[in-house]
Design a protein around this motif. Sequence first.
Motif, PDB file in Angstrom:
ATOM      1  N   THR A 186      39.540 -10.965  23.971  1.00 38.92           N
ATOM      2  CA  THR A 186      38.162 -10.787  24.442  1.00 38.92           C
ATOM      3  C   THR A 186      37.906 -11.606  25.704  1.00 38.92           C
ATOM      4  O   THR A 186      37.350 -11.102  26.694  1.00 38.92           O
ATOM      5  CB  THR A 186      37.173 -11.203  23.345  1.00 38.92           C
ATOM      6  OG1 THR A 186      37.387 -10.400  22.189  1.00 38.92           O
ATOM      7  CG2 THR A 186      35.733 -11.026  23.817  1.00 38.92           C
ATOM      8  N   ILE A 187      38.316 -12.878  25.682  1.00 37.94           N
ATOM      9  CA  ILE A 187      38.161 -13.732  26.865  1.00 37.94           C
ATOM     10  C   ILE A 187      38.933 -13.149  28.049  1.00 37.94           C
ATOM     11  O   ILE A 187      38.452 -13.130  29.193  1.00 37.94           O
ATOM     12  CB  ILE A 187      38.629 -15.160  26.556  1.00 37.94           C
ATOM     13  CG1 ILE A 187      37.717 -15.784  25.489  1.00 37.94           C
ATOM     14  CG2 ILE A 187      38.658 -16.022  27.815  1.00 37.94           C
ATOM     15  CD1 ILE A 187      38.219 -17.098  24.949  1.00 37.94           C
ATOM     16  N   MET A 188      40.134 -12.654  27.766  1.00 37.51           N
ATOM     17  CA  MET A 188      40.962 -12.052  28.802  1.00 37.51           C
ATOM     18  C   MET A 188      40.260 -10.842  29.428  1.00 37.51           C
ATOM     19  O   MET A 188      40.222 -10.696  30.662  1.00 37.51           O
ATOM     20  CB  MET A 188      42.301 -11.623  28.194  1.00 37.51           C
ATOM     21  CG  MET A 188      43.238 -10.914  29.151  1.00 37.51           C
ATOM     22  SD  MET A 188      44.555 -10.056  28.259  1.00 37.51           S
ATOM     23  CE  MET A 188      43.659  -8.600  27.660  1.00 37.51           C
ATOM     24  N   ASP A 189      39.682  -9.978  28.600  1.00 32.68           N
ATOM     25  CA  ASP A 189      39.023  -8.773  29.111  1.00 32.68           C
ATOM     26  C   ASP A 189      37.825  -9.115  29.992  1.00 32.68           C
ATOM     27  O   ASP A 189      37.601  -8.499  31.044  1.00 32.68           O
ATOM     28  CB  ASP A 189      38.577  -7.889  27.945  1.00 32.68           C
ATOM     29  CG  ASP A 189      39.741  -7.152  27.310  1.00 32.68           C
ATOM     30  OD1 ASP A 189      40.791  -7.042  27.963  1.00 32.68           O
ATOM     31  OD2 ASP A 189      39.607  -6.708  26.151  1.00 32.68           O
ATOM     32  N   ILE A 190      37.027 -10.103  29.559  1.00 33.77           N
ATOM     33  CA  ILE A 190      35.852 -10.491  30.354  1.00 33.77           C
ATOM     34  C   ILE A 190      36.280 -11.044  31.704  1.00 33.77           C
ATOM     35  O   ILE A 190      35.740 -10.683  32.762  1.00 33.77           O
ATOM     36  CB  ILE A 190      35.009 -11.526  29.574  1.00 33.77           C
ATOM     37  CG1 ILE A 190      34.411 -10.872  28.319  1.00 33.77           C
ATOM     38  CG2 ILE A 190      33.902 -12.091  30.460  1.00 33.77           C
ATOM     39  CD1 ILE A 190      33.748 -11.850  27.374  1.00 33.77           C
TER      40      ILE A 190
END
Length: 634
Positions: A281-285
Amino acid sequence: MQAITRKRPAMRRNALTYLERLVDPYTSYAEDDTPPRRLWPFLRQYTGPFRGVFWAAGLMSVLAAAVEVGLIWYMGRIVDVLAETGPAEMWAVHGAELIAAAVFILILRPLVQALSTGLLNNAILPNFATLIRWRSHRQVLRQSVGWFENDFAGRIANRIMQTPPAAGEAVFQVFDALSYSLAYLVGAALLLMGADPRLVLPLLVWFVLYMALVRWTIRHIGPAAKASSDARSAVTGRVVDSYTNIHSVKLFAHHDRELDYAREAIEKARSTFQREMRIFTIMDIGLVVLNGLLIVAVVGWAMLLWGQGAASVGIVAAAAALTLRLNAMTGWIMWAVSSFFRNLGVVAEGMETIAQPITLTDRRDAVPLEFGRGEISFEGVTHHYGRPSGGLQDVSLTIRPGERVGIVGRSGAGKSTLVKLLLRFYDPEAGRILIDGQDIARVTQDSLRRQIGMVQQDSALLHRSVRENILYGRPDASEAEMIDAARRAEAHDFILDLADSEGRSGYDARVGERGVKLSGGQRQRVALARVILKDAPILVLDEATSALDSEVEAEIQKALYGVMEGKTVIAIAHRLSTIARMDRIVVLENGTIAEEGTHDELLARGGLYARFWARQSGGFIGTDDALPDGKAAQ
């Protein structure tokens, strides 16, 4: 025309078959008793047969990326041509070029893509996973019995099954995404540089930030993936343990306890997976923010250059197409990178089982056992399973050729240890075991075990047909020999009445996992038939008739005494009546030989065996009773 239509699928099949056969996953290789324990050397050992194919796949992946970048460049050129010329002039000047470009796009581009995809999907993926699964299973089967006794069968199987597809997926990401995307990125930089070197600057800044995000993801996703894979294996181990012991679960009414036992592992799997997903999730943001910066910087700068007359409309169009393409690709690349390291984490977890060294091996100079008369000698044998006590302590015993020896003693006295050492399931911690003067540690394990037939108290069968289970004793036996062995084991009649859920009957009926579809007595008789068919010169009976009723036992005993003729026999029994007719009886106590002699001699001596005989109920040793002198049973 119809003939051509019929021929095309065959041609496609031939091309794909050629790719599928580029690597033989079952090719011979040198087995390693101490496989690499680090990830990259471990993978390098398995990738040996694929190195040529890997180079070809990498080259085709780079070529496919170059074709895509070239296509975007050419679309920009077409925009410039359209802006500079009219329709009639364009076809007159550029017609041949456009036709050549169309032929390239319609024919050559699909061929490049087809070869790249075929190498990956047909030559590498099926064969690479198969090779790892085959070699891993082969490596694990070489482990000792003791190694298997120290782990869950379900967890071992889970690691064998999940490691190959994870390794295959990692390879897939290398060629399908990583090499392709790297080549694409280099091509995009060259294209922008060719238009105006300044256009490369925002791409380079973006790339540095992007690699920082990739590095952060890699550092966190590997350990998280391994922890998640460990947790999934633990769930599998616990669930399979419950299913394997379902009779005990039902018998003791522990349905809720087993659910709690599984829920603990399932909850841990959930929490580890949640931590893994937080990283994604952090990577996608972060990726969405970086890609926004890329689009605004590159396209905005290209428009600024166009406004200054330093760039054409085609360059702006190509820059916009490249950034939008990179925007779409970066999510895929990041997913591929994280998936790559996530799968490496799964492989690392599988290595904990697959890469364990083989501790019980044949010596380099091991030779096949040359069986002679069948004399067995235990010389000062000590084995405590690495513990301070238990097992055997300095046991010396010689069993003469053709002698039938009964082994008795309380539970834990060392009876089973004696047999396990004879079969070389373990190596003695001290002393040695000889057969016809040959140290069994110096002969091959297979040649040793071919000379020994054994029936255990818990005779687990393979989840196969009755025929396959009996023929396991001697696979090349004829149907008549197999049936004769079943008759001698008093098994033929009940086998004919068997039927399974899929309509197979008699010798073709399947017996269920570990033979659960048969009664204990039926399993024991099938196991006896298997050993009778093997006809090994050394016979080991470990409570071989304990699961039989008295009437059947009497018949089996007759058959067994017939089978014993001319063989060296070791029989372990708690029911003393089953070994009273043996040539000699050895009594073990606390891992040592307490006494030995014939049944009558031991009774006359009035020692431990006589006390066992006097207190036995129904012919069994009272293993939990206090001894007359007040000592507790061990």
